[in-house]
Design a protein around this motif. Sequence first.
Motif: not given
Length: 266
Positions: A217-245
């Motif tokens: 998931a980390h590698a994929t999101t970094l690849a996405l951020a690199a592919a999208i011209p005006r994107a930035r990447h952020r990691t949310l501490t403590g979160q998993t696929r089951e994201l807390a609202p």
Amino acid sequence: MDKTLSRDGTSIAYRRRGDGPTVLLVGGALSTAADGAALAALLVPRFTVVTYDRRGRGVSGDGGPYTVRREIEDLAAVVAATGERVSVFGMLSGGALALEAQAAGLPVDLLAVYEPPYTPGTTGLLYKSRCTARLHRLLADGDRGGAVELYLSRTGVPEDTITRMRRAPLWSGLEAVAHTLAYDDALLGDGSVPAARFASVTARTLVVTGGFSTAQAHATTLALAAAIPRARHRTLTGQTRELAPHVIAPVLAEFFDRPVHARQAS
């Protein structure tokens, strides 16, 4: 819920609540508008929040045969029904849909996605191919429960938890929308990140992953951020696929609550 018609005549149900700039939530596999209610409630004090039942779910229609283009048209119909430009947050495969729609020209200034589940790399593409073939066999045989179980196991749900879920009242609801798993599977193509296509995304984009999510998931999101011209990447501490609202809500509020002139200048 209000309803609007997609280009092919399929009825798409949506709910609009709150006041302020409009934020549209796009759910992932097996989800309906109701699954976005907790996040919507946290955003409503600052935004107009729109949730909707994707094609084949909840009270939306399901005109066939399915194509990704038709799901993009569904999303465009909901955006048009709001009567204004929107910001969009897509969760998991809903993030893939939001990216595909924006790359195709959906008028969105700000776009956030959480872990679109692409599976790049030789091993990932082979795994995706095998899962796709098995999913279609299960659905062709009418084994909706098996299709749901396949999806849950793919997303890391333990076998004993799936066994308990099968005995719970919620299982019948999951089986009712199991056929839409093929829709989400189609959205992800062969599993590779469609970098060339997403180079057409014009929205300022926030690509988010969880700190406790998988290395893939980390590698994929970094690849996405690199592919999208005006994107930035952020990691949310403590979160998993089951994201807390309550964790993602302030991140989205900060990202989406940008002045209009700042959006135009960026």
